[in-house]
Design an enzyme around this catalytic site. Structure first.
Site, PDB file in Angstrom:
ATOM      1  N   LYS B 197       0.906  -1.440   0.024  1.00  0.00           N
ATOM      2  CA  LYS B 197      -0.166   0.045  -0.290  1.00  0.00           C
ATOM      3  C   LYS B 197       0.949   1.176  -0.124  1.00  0.00           C
ATOM      4  CE  LYS B 197      -1.834   2.738   3.222  1.00  0.00           C
ATOM      5  NZ  LYS B 197      -1.802   3.905   2.542  1.00  0.00           N
ATOM      6  N   GLU B 271      10.701   1.261   9.899  1.00  0.00           N
ATOM      7  CA  GLU B 271      11.694   2.279   9.657  1.00  0.00           C
ATOM      8  C   GLU B 271      10.701   3.730   9.987  1.00  0.00           C
ATOM      9  OE1 GLU B 271      13.358   5.178   8.761  1.00  0.00           O
ATOM     10  OE2 GLU B 271      13.148   4.818   6.496  1.00  0.00           O
ATOM     11  N   CYS B 305      13.013  11.434   7.270  1.00  0.00           N
ATOM     12  CA  CYS B 305      13.146  10.732   8.266  1.00  0.00           C
ATOM     13  C   CYS B 305      14.325  11.023   8.975  1.00  0.00           C
ATOM     14  CB  CYS B 305      12.572   9.165   8.499  1.00  0.00           C
ATOM     15  SG  CYS B 305      13.254   8.261   7.114  1.00  0.00           S
ATOM     16  N   GLU B 402       9.733  15.076  15.992  1.00  0.00           N
ATOM     17  CA  GLU B 402       9.839  15.095  14.490  1.00  0.00           C
ATOM     18  C   GLU B 402       9.112  16.188  13.803  1.00  0.00           C
ATOM     19  OE1 GLU B 402       9.052  11.290  12.416  1.00  0.00           O
ATOM     20  OE2 GLU B 402      11.016  12.071  11.408  1.00  0.00           O
TER      21      GLU B 402
END
Lengths: 293, 492
Positions: B197, B271, B305, B402
């Protein structure tokens, strides 16, 4: 009126070009008592020219990224796949059955793909970071040996030839190849594949000729770093091993005949023509506490 | 041109140094109005009957409609992957499997520009980035992994590696095509079949890739692509016949997935997020370091990231680094992603734009000092100018969380011990950067960083041969390199 066929002139392959032998000589190998063509009878001077070409191409070839060499080996396979008809007829002309010729071509293409895949993996698998006791970052990695002389198998003019060339060039070596003496047609056609495959000129150089005459020039040449020998004459092996001592050429002998066998697909054939280099680099140890997180 | 100011001399390139537009052509790309699901080698209408729009974040125009897969669609996709695994893929030799993957790599290379253009249109990233990084790296990942298919026993000596079966993969919107390559290439090379997906805002290159799989003759069902939102992903995660879940995305969602598969036999790789420290020592090559900091945080609009979102500057060089940094930021071109001069493109979605703006507001509210260069932002679309904050504390929200945008939080340090502790004081551990001209100091720092990838005197470098993945809450497992294969294999 019937059209007259154009016959192909078989020449040698040096530095990406197709010269005739500088000696002007030829020989005509026979299959079933029929000569299969006038083939260049290469000389000592041709060997020396080819070594110069191989040496000048070596640092550039080794300097390409491993991924790039991988793609170029794959490209050889792509171009070979497209020229299978020509190899089919030459293998048949050299005495192979139709079915065996097809099998040999398939295996050759797949072998190139196999070694293409190793280009960017071999140092990853066989290199190491060494846990030395002092505060140093210490690692070992393989580098290509340099210029390799290849005495290609006599009995397998395409698959044997490629099984010797692919592992040698995969890591960044360049080579000078002495083709099968009695079945030289495929080797020159393979040179034409190389010439149109993004392989830089000089990475592979292919000579045809008389083994007895040329072997010692391979063995004696001070700018050849290693020899990959694919035949089974004990005299020749001894001669090479003796001549190699002057500049400590690495001599690798592989006389097994069944090139269709999977044992011809392994990374150790690549490592045979690589040197291990170890690098030491200091690690400052001023932060004695380390991190608490 | 230098412009005199009472306080200091600053660069202002925006007024005088115009660049002529250099737009990439979009005339050669082929997009359908509506994309169905890719199941069993064919495009099929979703059982849900639902479609959603995918838009160009730089213009807010609709590019195409994308099918929304529900639980029944996902079930069909898993069944087709299982069938392909049992009947075809697991029976192929590694060598033949590898040849399919090589074909995919070559086809991506052949159609690289088309994929780059679509990637930039759909995701907002600059064409220069998609053309020079995302798409070539995606092809390189397939090429590299193709070679592993018949060599796995060399990566795991004495372990008899075997495929897992059907793997479910969920990829993010920041590097749509590249992350798909990171997922699919090792999965196929190790002999698994896939239900993937892609992120809902960036499904187009995944669907173009599906067309390419058809061109490559990849056996039906080996890769199935089900588009949709988070719920579609959860149907994959919860499907009982999925043997492994590979996820790239936020740490929050990663934890939800871990919870969902706890107690099942499903393997996983995660991840997740990061909050990387980028450390400039006083002996660093400063111009190079500043370039690396810019690349570290503003590359791909900061939607990375492993972005170097926390900058630590040694006190003695703080003033000079700040001046160079601000000058460099003045020269950044923000705007049309399709223009080859653009450095920073559009923010991927309205939602992400709001998130970033919130963090900027929060940074100011918590007392940090903001700097943004002058930018002429386009009227339509989603944009954030490159932003930095000084007067930041370790405890500031913008230094802890983040942001996933072009926002840099800057702190200073005096000693190496101090910076090591500050850098590692985070629940994340994906990446770090260190800048120093002294090799022994570099290796000291890289060995002290609790992070899965550490860049020294460079930043944001990626290669198929190099494993990527994080320590701590940045996830587990690695992607790429020899180590990345393990996540898709089981052993005796």
């Amino acid at each position: 009126m019937e059209r007259l066929e154009i016959l192909k002139t078989y020449k040698i392959y040096i530095g990406g070009a197709f010269p005739r032998t500088e000696s002007g000589r030829y020989y005509a190998p026979f299959v079933n008592k029929t000569p299969i063509g006038n083939i260049c009878l290469s000389s000592r001077k041709d060997v020396r020219n080819a070594v110069v070409a191989a040496r000048s191409a070596q640092s550039g070839w080794a300097g390409k990224s491993a991924a790039n060499r991988s793609q170029i080996l794959y490209r050889i396979a792509e171009i070979l796949e497209g020229r299978r008809a020509q190899f089919q007829s030459e293998l048949e002309l050299q005495g192979s059955s139709k079915a065996n010729a097809t099998k040999e071509i398939n295996a050759t293409i797949d072998r190139l793909i196999y070694f293409a895949g190793w280009c960017d993996k071999v140092t990853q698998v066989f290199g190491s970071v060494n846990p030395v006791a002092s505060s140093h970052f210490n690692f070992s990695t393989q580098e290509p040996t340099g210029v390799v002389g290849i005495i290609a198998p006599e009995d397998s003019s395409l698959l044997g030839l490629v099984s010797f060339i692919a592992p040698v060039i995969a890591s960044g070596n360049t080579c000078v190849v002495l083709a099968s003496e009695n079945m030289p047609l495929c080797s020159i056609t393979f040179a034409e594949v190389l010439a149109t495959s993004d392989v830089p000129g000089g990475v592979v150089n292919i000579l045809t000729g008389n083994t007895k005459e040329l072997l010692e020039h391979f063995g004696k040449h001070m700018d050849v770093n290693a020899i990959f020998y694919g035949r089974s004459s004990d005299d020749e092996i001894k001669k090479l091993q003796t001549l190699a001592i002057d500049n400590l050429k690495r001599i690798k002998i592989k006389s097994e005949g069944d090139y269709l066998n999977d044992k011809w697909e392994n990374p150790y054939l690549i490592l045979d023509f690589m040197e291990v280099k170890t690098t030491w680099h200091p690690i400052e140890a001023i932060s004695a506490t380390g991190s608490v997180y | 041109m230098a412009k005199k100011n009472k306080k200091e001399i600053t660069l202002d390139l925006s007024s005088d140094w115009g660049l002529a537009p250099a737009p990439e052509s979009t005339s050669h790309i082929k997009l359908k109005k509506k994309y169905d699901l890719f199941i069993g080698g064919k495009f099929v209408k979703p059982k849900s009957g639902k479609y959603f729009d995918t838009i160009n974040p730089a213009t807010e125009e609709v590019l195409a409609q994308i099918a929304e897969a529900d639980d029944k669609d996902v079930d069909l996709a898993v069944k087709s992957a299982r069938k392909a695994y049992d009947n075809v893929w697991s029976k192929l030799s590694g060598k033949e499997r590898g040849k399919y993957i090589y074909r995919i790599a070559r086809l991506i290379q052949e159609r690289a520009r088309e994929f780059s253009v679509i990637e930039s249109l759909d995701g907002g990233k600059t064409i220069r980035e998609s053309r020079d990084i995302d798409i070539p790296l995606a092809a390189a990942h397939f090429f590299y992994h193709a070679g592993w298919a018949d060599k796995l026993e060399y990566a795991f000596p004495n372990r008899k590696p075997e495929a897992l079966g059907v793997v479910g993969q969920i990829t993010p919107w920041n590097f749509p095509m590249l992350m798909i390559a990171w997922k699919i290439a090792p999965a196929l090379a190790t002999g698994n079949t896939v239900v993937l997906k892609p992120a809902e805002t960036t499904s187009l290159t995944a669907l173009k890739l599906a067309e390419l799989f058809q061109d490559a003759g990849l056996p039906d069902g080996v890769v199935n692509i089900v588009t949709g939102h988070g719920t579609t992903g959860s149907h994959i995660v919860n499907h009982p016949d999925v043997n492994k879940v590979a996820f790239t995305g936020s740490t929050g969602v990663g934890k939800i997935i871990m919870k969902a598969i706890a107690g099942t036999n499903k393997k996983s790789t995660m991840e997740l997020g990061g909050k990387a420290a980028n450390i400039i020592m006083e002996d660093a090559p400063l111009d190079q370091a500043v370039e690396g900091v810019i690349n570290g945080i503003f590359f791909n609009q900061g939607h990375v990231c492993c972005a170097g979102s926390r900058l630590y500057i040694q006190e003695s060089v703080y003033p000079i680094v700040m001046r160079k940094l601000k000058d460099r930021m003045q020269a950044l071109v923000v705007g049309d992603p399709m223009d080859k001069n653009t450095d920073i493109g559009a923010i991927n979605s309205k939602k992400q734009l709001d998130t970033i703006k919130n963090y900027i507001k929060l940074g100011k509210a918590e007392g940090a000092e903001m700097y943004q260069p002058k930018c002429n932002l386009p009227k339509k679309g989603y944009w954030v100018p490159p932003t930095l904050f000084t007067n930041v504390a370790q405890s500031s929200t913008i230094a802890k969380e983040e942001i996933f945008g072009p926002v840099l939080a800057i702190q200073t340090f005096r000693t190496i011990d101090e910076v090591i502790n500050k850098a590692n004081n985070t629940p994340y551990g994906l990446s770090a950067g260190v800048w120093s001209d002294k090799g022994s100091k570099v290796f000291n720092l890289t060995s002290q960083m609790k992070a899965g990838v550490v860049w020294a005197n460079t930043y944001n470098k990626f290669d198929p041969t190099s494993p990527f993945g994080g320590y701590k809450e940045s996830g587990h497992g690695r992607e790429g390199g020899m180590q990345g294969l393990e996540a898709y294999l089981k052993f005796d």
